[in-house]
Design a protein around this motif. Structure first.
Motif, PDB file in Angstrom:
ATOM      1  N   ALA A   1       2.811   9.670 -10.290  1.00 36.58           N
ATOM      2  CA  ALA A   1       2.077   9.502 -11.426  1.00 36.58           C
ATOM      3  C   ALA A   1       2.343   8.320 -12.185  1.00 36.58           C
ATOM      4  O   ALA A   1       2.200   8.020 -13.406  1.00 36.58           O
ATOM      5  CB  ALA A   1       1.940  10.624 -12.351  1.00 36.58           C
ATOM      6  N   ASN A   2       3.156   7.381 -11.482  1.00 38.58           N
ATOM      7  CA  ASN A   2       3.295   6.170 -12.012  1.00 38.58           C
ATOM      8  C   ASN A   2       2.226   5.025 -11.738  1.00 38.58           C
ATOM      9  O   ASN A   2       2.526   3.984 -11.280  1.00 38.58           O
ATOM     10  CB  ASN A   2       4.882   5.457 -11.765  1.00 38.58           C
ATOM     11  CG  ASN A   2       5.698   4.394 -12.378  1.00 38.58           C
ATOM     12  OD1 ASN A   2       4.830   3.925 -13.179  1.00 38.58           O
ATOM     13  ND2 ASN A   2       6.604   4.314 -12.201  1.00 38.58           N
TER      14      ASN A   2
ATOM     15  N   THR B   1       0.891  -1.243   0.166  1.00 42.34           N
ATOM     16  CA  THR B   1       0.034  -0.212   0.091  1.00 42.34           C
ATOM     17  C   THR B   1       0.751   1.374   0.060  1.00 42.34           C
ATOM     18  O   THR B   1       0.556   2.240  -0.938  1.00 42.34           O
ATOM     19  CB  THR B   1      -0.945   0.069   1.280  1.00 42.34           C
ATOM     20  OG1 THR B   1      -1.665  -1.176   1.225  1.00 42.34           O
ATOM     21  CG2 THR B   1      -1.682   1.149   1.225  1.00 42.34           C
ATOM     22  N   THR B   2       2.204   1.305   0.826  1.00 39.23           N
ATOM     23  CA  THR B   2       2.743   2.344   1.017  1.00 39.23           C
ATOM     24  C   THR B   2       3.287   2.586  -0.673  1.00 39.23           C
ATOM     25  O   THR B   2       3.775   3.736  -0.855  1.00 39.23           O
ATOM     26  CB  THR B   2       3.787   2.071   2.014  1.00 39.23           C
ATOM     27  OG1 THR B   2       3.332   1.874   3.229  1.00 39.23           O
ATOM     28  CG2 THR B   2       4.804   3.364   2.247  1.00 39.23           C
ATOM     29  N   LEU B   3       3.997   1.512  -1.036  1.00 37.86           N
ATOM     30  CA  LEU B   3       4.809   1.724  -2.545  1.00 37.86           C
ATOM     31  C   LEU B   3       3.744   2.107  -3.406  1.00 37.86           C
ATOM     32  O   LEU B   3       4.220   2.891  -4.351  1.00 37.86           O
ATOM     33  CB  LEU B   3       5.182   0.243  -2.718  1.00 37.86           C
ATOM     34  CG  LEU B   3       6.233  -0.001  -3.831  1.00 37.86           C
ATOM     35  CD1 LEU B   3       7.513   1.165  -3.626  1.00 37.86           C
ATOM     36  CD2 LEU B   3       7.038  -1.242  -3.816  1.00 37.86           C
ATOM     37  N   MET B   4       2.576   1.427  -3.401  1.00 32.90           N
ATOM     38  CA  MET B   4       1.569   1.912  -4.522  1.00 32.90           C
ATOM     39  C   MET B   4       1.271   3.582  -4.151  1.00 32.90           C
ATOM     40  O   MET B   4       1.065   4.076  -5.074  1.00 32.90           O
ATOM     41  CB  MET B   4       0.224   1.267  -4.384  1.00 32.90           C
ATOM     42  CG  MET B   4       0.397  -0.132  -4.992  1.00 32.90           C
ATOM     43  SD  MET B   4      -1.049  -1.092  -5.173  1.00 32.90           S
ATOM     44  CE  MET B   4      -1.492  -1.278  -3.267  1.00 32.90           C
ATOM     45  N   HIS B   5       1.099   4.102  -2.866  1.00 29.56           N
ATOM     46  CA  HIS B   5       0.846   5.415  -2.596  1.00 29.56           C
ATOM     47  C   HIS B   5       2.197   6.222  -3.253  1.00 29.56           C
ATOM     48  O   HIS B   5       1.928   7.222  -3.920  1.00 29.56           O
ATOM     49  CB  HIS B   5       0.841   5.543  -1.242  1.00 29.56           C
ATOM     50  CG  HIS B   5       0.327   7.011  -0.833  1.00 29.56           C
ATOM     51  ND1 HIS B   5       1.225   7.926  -0.124  1.00 29.56           N
ATOM     52  CD2 HIS B   5      -0.707   7.660  -1.020  1.00 29.56           C
ATOM     53  CE1 HIS B   5       0.698   8.956   0.001  1.00 29.56           C
ATOM     54  NE2 HIS B   5      -0.699   8.939  -0.362  1.00 29.56           N
ATOM     55  N   GLY B   6       3.238   5.757  -3.191  1.00 32.13           N
ATOM     56  CA  GLY B   6       4.337   6.655  -3.544  1.00 32.13           C
ATOM     57  C   GLY B   6       4.383   6.564  -5.203  1.00 32.13           C
ATOM     58  O   GLY B   6       4.771   7.647  -5.617  1.00 32.13           O
ATOM     59  N   LEU B   7       4.142   5.369  -5.747  1.00 29.78           N
ATOM     60  CA  LEU B   7       3.986   5.281  -7.212  1.00 29.78           C
ATOM     61  C   LEU B   7       2.780   6.214  -7.743  1.00 29.78           C
ATOM     62  O   LEU B   7       3.117   7.042  -8.708  1.00 29.78           O
ATOM     63  CB  LEU B   7       3.715   3.861  -7.594  1.00 29.78           C
ATOM     64  CG  LEU B   7       5.214   3.207  -7.640  1.00 29.78           C
ATOM     65  CD1 LEU B   7       4.726   1.468  -7.599  1.00 29.78           C
ATOM     66  CD2 LEU B   7       6.025   3.473  -8.495  1.00 29.78           C
ATOM     67  N   CYS B   8       1.917   6.395  -7.040  1.00 29.49           N
ATOM     68  CA  CYS B   8       0.644   7.204  -7.523  1.00 29.49           C
ATOM     69  C   CYS B   8       0.962   8.648  -7.445  1.00 29.49           C
ATOM     70  O   CYS B   8       0.782   9.480  -8.180  1.00 29.49           O
ATOM     71  CB  CYS B   8      -0.665   6.857  -6.522  1.00 29.49           C
ATOM     72  SG  CYS B   8      -1.428   5.360  -7.205  1.00 29.49           S
ATOM     73  N   LYS B   9       1.707   9.037  -6.246  1.00 26.35           N
ATOM     74  CA  LYS B   9       2.088  10.315  -6.118  1.00 26.35           C
ATOM     75  C   LYS B   9       3.096  10.926  -7.210  1.00 26.35           C
ATOM     76  O   LYS B   9       3.177  11.761  -7.609  1.00 26.35           O
ATOM     77  CB  LYS B   9       2.794  10.479  -4.741  1.00 26.35           C
ATOM     78  CG  LYS B   9       1.846  10.606  -3.642  1.00 26.35           C
ATOM     79  CD  LYS B   9       2.406  10.645  -2.249  1.00 26.35           C
ATOM     80  CE  LYS B   9       3.176  12.085  -1.886  1.00 26.35           C
ATOM     81  NZ  LYS B   9       3.875  12.157  -0.500  1.00 26.35           N
TER      82      LYS B   9
END
Length: 1134
Positions: free
Chosen positions: A1017-1018, A1007-1015
């Protein structure tokens, strides 16, 4: 002229000194050989040539010679001794007195002249004078053998009488020199003399008094062996000896043998046996013996009946005694004053004062005058019955018509007044004694002083003591012991010391009773060291200490936890010849048991057995308690099984001990089984048993089971409920959040007539305090006051904690002051509540001040108090104060716990002090406290946040090496840390590494990694991670979906976001406020009517919004929905 007789005497003495040496005569006495030979009658003495003179002439010659001290003239007197009269004995004594005053006497010669004089006195029948000389010899440290030899040597020269040896034996008996008497008896027999039977009887009595039964019979056999014929007196002694031994059957046999062999028993013989029949309650045998007496013509006399009546009265059978009195009259035997006094005293002691009064009237009607003994018995009887007016009336009668009352008469009434607290009447009676000319003794004063002290009138008691001094009456040790005993009971040690000083000044030495009183009261006041000091003084002064006093000291040392000292004192007891008994051992064994030191308890038990003491069920209970409290429950169970094989070893206390520990361990099934076994063993469970079970159930939260057990107990009806049982249930119900049921139980308790005690009220006050219902708490405090129950320290601690939780600090400190004013000493809980209140009210500095006060007053704070203050310091960012408190803990020897370090680490992390936090983490490891994975994770995140990636990796590796949590947790922590510091690429590399090692990250990591990627825009990579989770059977949670939906919406991919929304619902996950807020924001911008309608319908179904069916613009409805969701979010946060 004068010189000639002197020189003649000197020559004469010198010439005869050698001749007389064979007779051990005196070298300077002037005795001639002819005189000494003349004293003998053995036929071998030289016959005098001159015609003998008459006895009267001899007497006159000796008297004249002695009078003018012309001893040498005795050498020229030629006569033969005739029978001697007392005058000759007196002359011999006068001569003896002159001889012993001469200088240069040899010891042997002195013994010789004493023996000669004794023989002369016996011949002259001056037995008392002879006994005086023999008594003098017995006290001269001369062996009995030597005395007997000296008497035997001089015996033939004086033609003495064998009665001289009887006198010697009797003298030894009178002086208590039984061994010497027996030796003289043996020597007399060896020389062919027979001591008289009366002398033998004296010896028998003396041996019997010493309790040497075997020696009595040996002596009797020796008497018979040398031909001494016993008389009735001898048999009376033997008869009494058999009776004393309880051998009444043999005594009866001896009586029959006396009669068969021709001895006629006297009334004394029969009375001896009758007396013992009465003492043993064998009245039938006694009356049969009386009939035998009558057949032999010996009638029972007054003494016989008096003896019967006395025995009956002593056994509270005075009515039977009175029937005997009537029987006496029928036999025309008149009772005497002793008979009536015995009966009156007996009836008075039985409380039958009216019967005793009628006997007084009857006594007078038979012309028997009541004496002081009669009236004293009646006065005592009236005093015992509380009839003090009647007792005083009898005293008035005695003063008026006689007999004149004595000290006992007044003393008895005085004692009655003092016991009935009529001290003014007692004081008047004391004055009356003085007015009537009686000397008021210290006993009477002591009685009145005791009365004043018992009733708390100490000033008057002390005034009376001064009056004693003024009246010239010296108080004795008992008088002072009255003061000491009363002052000790009241704890007035200062006054006790004053009394002891006063005793010392007047030279009265405290006796062992006073010392024992001081020891007992010091122990009672829990001042065992003072008691030991008193014991030391007592020992130095040579007083014998008894076993009870020693056991009190041992018990007090044990109570104070001084078990080593208690064991040492027990050894000391053995050294002074006082053998410790089973109570001594039980005290120490029980104390070790209470401490949980089963090993030491069993060691002492073994020593107890070696000493030959028998253990009781109390001993076994103490041993079992030692195993239980020491945490050795399995060993305790094995020992309990062994106890079943020992008779009377298992009782209710033993069962309850094991039951208590079983409940404490939470083994409730075993506890119930043990209770059932108890019933099967015919041991009825008591209140303690049920209280223990109820407490065990309530402690484990099984309140319903506890109530069912309580109901079962009530149904049986064998045991009534008590306050403890109700208190257990009330406390348990409150802890299970059942205040209404708890309140009902409290009311039921009162309905059953069980008055709630302080403990019960504390339980209900604590329950309402925990719930924060302080008005209810105040109501029960009022109830406590109305029932006149005093609040305890526990009560104050409960109230302080309740007010602290409510931040009512003013009430807290008012209560604290009240508590201190009433003399309560604050404990840890008191300070904990106060410091808790101060911390909750952000008064940290004052909280620290109270901690310092606590330490100064000698109360060592525990971990909880320190941790509370450290937590508050950490929350406030005052890490300097937090570290000061940690150092303070270390100085006081209070160990830092994991919670302490956790608080410090959190505080340092909040202040970005990650290096310091890392140091604290390593300090934990050094002290043997293993950090949790939470510590490492928070630190790794922090280090990543500040850019210390290498430090974070080191921590991750360390975490794996120590095995703190699963390996994937360490790696996941690293991933999250890298993401949070914006290093997404590095995080992805770590993730790949994890997957290659087949370590699956946690959902939180994904979840943390997905949140970082979304921020960033990846979204492609973020969705790949989502697919990766699916492949590894890891279900996305609401947070993960929200992260992806937010990322998609933010990047304009609303359709994809709604697809995930639909997927959520299909998987049974309920979208939350965050989900709906993001979606509303997204569709508002897109102006998609279909999607908007669908979303609004979902919101309505979930109950988030209400649509009234009015035609309203969808955009407005979406804004209203957004407002409603924001309102709900704010409400949730508050």
């Amino acid at each position: 002229m004068c010189s000639s007789p002197s020189s003649s005497i000197a020559k004469r003495i010198y010439s005869f000194s050698h001749k007389l040496s064979e007779f051990r005569a005196f070298s300077h006495t002037g005795f001639s050989e002819s005189i000494i030979n003349g004293l003998g009658d053995d036929g071998k003495s030289k016959r005098l040539k001159k015609k003998p003179t008459s006895a009267q002439e001899v007497e006159n010659s000796i008297y004249t010679t002695l009078t003018i001290h012309r001893w040498e003239s005795l050498n020229h007197m030629e006569y033969r001794l005739a029978s001697l009269r007392p005058v000759h004995g007196k002359l011999a004594l006068k001569f003896l007195n002159w001889v012993i005053q001469q200088p240069g006497l040899e010891f042997d010669h002195l013994i010789h002249i004493f023996c000669i004089t004794t023989h002369i006195l016996v011949k002259a029948r001056m037995y008392e004078s002879a006994k005086s000389i023999l008594l003098h010899l017995s006290r001269m440290s001369i062996g009995s053998h030597s005395v007997f030899s000296a008497l035997m040597d001089t015996y033939p020269h004086c033609n003495s009488n064998p009665s001289v040896f009887d006198l010697l034996i009797r003298v030894y008996i009178r002086e208590g020199m039984i061994k010497d008497a027996l030796e003289s008896f043996h020597l007399t027999g060896v020389r062919g003399f027979k001591p008289s039977v009366y002398t033998c009887n004296t010896v028998l009595v003396a041996i019997a008094k010493e309790g040497r039964v075997g020696s009595v019979w040996s002596f009797f056999q020796e008497m018979l062996a040398i031909g001494i014929c016993p008389n009735v007196g001898t048999f009376n002694i033997l008869l009494n000896l058999l009776c004393v031994e309880g051998k009444l059957k043999k005594a009866g046999y001896l009586l029959r043998k006396m009669e068969e062999t021709g001895y006629i028993p006297t009334i004394v013989t029969y009375n001896t046996l009758l007396n013992w029949y009465c003492k043993k309650g064998r009245y039938k045998a006694a009356f049969e013996l009386i009939d035998r007496m009558s057949c032999k013509g010996i009638e029972a006399d007054v003494c016989t009946y008096n003896m019967f009546i006395d025995n009956l009265c002593r056994k509270n059978r005075s009515a039977k005694g009175y029937l005997l009195l009537k029987k006496m009259r029928k036999r025309r035997l008149s009772p005497n004053e002793v008979t009536y006094n015995t009966l009156i005293n007996g009836f008075c002691k039985e409380g039958k004062i009216k019967v005793a009064s009628r006997l007084l009237t009857e006594m007078s009607s038979f012309n028997l005058s009541p004496n002081c003994i009669t009236y004293n018995a009646l006065i005592d009887g009236h005093c015992r019955g509380g009839n003090l007016e009647e007792a005083l009336g009898l005293l008035d009668k005695m003063e008026a018509v006689g007999p004149r009352p004595n000290e006992i008469s007044y003393g008895t009434l005085l004692n009655g007044f003092c016991k009935d607290a009529k001290l003014d009447s007692a004081r008047n009676l004391l004055e009356r004694m003085r007015m009537n000319g009686l000397v008021v003794s210290h006993i009477a004063y002591t009685m009145l002083i005791n009365g004043f002290c018992k009733n708390g009138r100490f000033d008057e008691a002390l005034q009376l003591l001064d009056r004693m001094y003024d009246a010239g009456v010296n108080p004795d040790v008992v008088t002072y012991s009255v003061f000491i005993n009363r002052f000790c009971k009241l704890g007035k040690i200062k006054y006790v010391k004053e009394i002891l000083c006063k005793m010392h000044k007047i030279g009265i030495i405290p006796n062992h009773i006073i010392f024992s009183t001081l020891i007992y009261n010091s122990c009672k006041q829990k001042n065992v060291m003072e008691a030991m000091k008193v014991y030391a003084v007592m020992s130095r002064r040579g007083h014998d200490v008894d076993l009870i006093t020693c056991n009190i000291l041992v018990a007090s040392l044990c109570r104070d936890g001084k078990l080593r000292e208690a064991e040492d004192f027990m050894q000391h007891m053995s050294r002074i010849g006082l053998v410790p008994n089973s109570i001594t051992f039980d005290c120490i064994i029980n104390s070790y048991g209470s401490m949980g030191d089963g090993l030491k308890a069993f060691s002492l038990f073994d020593e107890m057995i070696r000493w030959g003491h028998h253990p009781s069920f109390f001993t076994y209970g103490s041993l079992l308690k030692g195993l239980c409290k020491g945490g050795r429950l399995e060993e305790a169970k094995k020992f309990f099984i062994k106890l079943h094989h020992i008779p009377c070893a298992v009782d209710g206390v033993v069962y309850n001990t094991l039951l208590r520990e079983t409940c404490k361990k939470g083994n409730l099934v075993e506890a119930v089984a043990l209770c059932d076994e108890m019933v099967r063993s015919n041991i009825q469970p008591d209140s303690y048993t049920y209280s223990t079970l109820l407490s065990g159930f309530c402690r484990r939260g099984k309140v319903l089971a506890a109530i069912l057990l309580f109901g079962k107990m009530m149904e049986r009806g064998s045991l009534l409920p008590n306050q403890v049982m109700y208190t257990c249930l009330i406390d348990g119900l409150f802890k299970e959040s059942q205040p209404k049921v708890a309140s009902y139980m409290f009311e039921e308790m009162e309905r059953k007539g069980l008055c709630p005690d302080t403990v019960a009220l504390n339980a209900i006050i604590d329950g309402y305090s925990r719930m924060g219902q302080m008005p209810k708490v105040n109501d029960f405090i009022s109830t406590m006051r109305s029932k006149r129950l005093c609040p305890t320290l526990v009560t104050y601690n409960i109230l302080l904690h309740g007010y602290s939780k409510k931040h009512l600090l003013s009430r807290c400190f008012t209560l604290y002051k009240t508590m201190m004013r009433k003399g309560f000493v604050p404990d840890k809980l008191t300070y904990y509540s106060l410091i808790f209140g101060l911390c909750e009210s952000n008064m940290l500095d004052i909280g620290v001040k109270f901690l310092e006060k606590m330490i100064l007053e000698g109360t060592i704070p525990d971990q909880y108090i320190f941790n509370m203050l450290i937590t508050k310091c950490s929350e406030n960012g005052e890490m300097g104060k937090a570290f000061d408190l940690v150092h303070g803990m270390s100085r006081l020897g209070v160990s830092s716990s994991r919670d302490t370090y956790n608080t410090i680490i959190q505080g340092l992390n909040r202040k970005a002090g990650f290096r310091e936090s890392n140091s604290v983490l390593h300090e934990m490891l050094e002290k043997g406290i293993l950090p949790t994975h939470t510590h490492y994770v928070s630190l790794i995140n922090g280090m990543c946040r500040v850019g210390d990636i290498q430090g974070a990796f080191r921590l991750k590796d360390e975490m794996g090496a120590l095995g703190v949590g699963p390996h994937n947790v360490a790696e996941s922590a690293m991933v999250r840390g890298l993401v949070k510091c914006g290093k997404i690429e590095e995080a992805m590399l770590v993730l790949d590494c994890m997957l290659r090692m087949q370590l699956f990250p946690t959902i939180a990591t994904f979840t943390t990694l997905m949140h970082g990627l979304c921020k960033k825009a990846n979204l492609v990579e973020a969705l790949k991670l989502r697919d990766m989770m699916e492949l590894n059977d890891m279900k996305l949670d609401i947070v993960a979906y929200n992260v992806l939906i937010t990322g998609l919406c933010f990047n304009g991919q609303v359709d994809a976001a709604f697809e995930l929304y639909e997927e959520m619902k299909e998987r049974g996950l309920w979208p939350n406020i965050t989900t709906y807020t993001v979606l509303i924001n997204a569709i508002s911008r897109e102006n998609d009517l279909v999607t908007s309608e669908m979303l609004l319908m979902d919101l309505q179904e979930r109950g988030f919004i209400y649509r009234n069916g009015t035609t309203q613009d969808l955009h407005e409805e979406l804004m209203d929905a957004m407002g409603r969701l924001n309102f709900l979010r704010l409400g949730k946060k508050s």
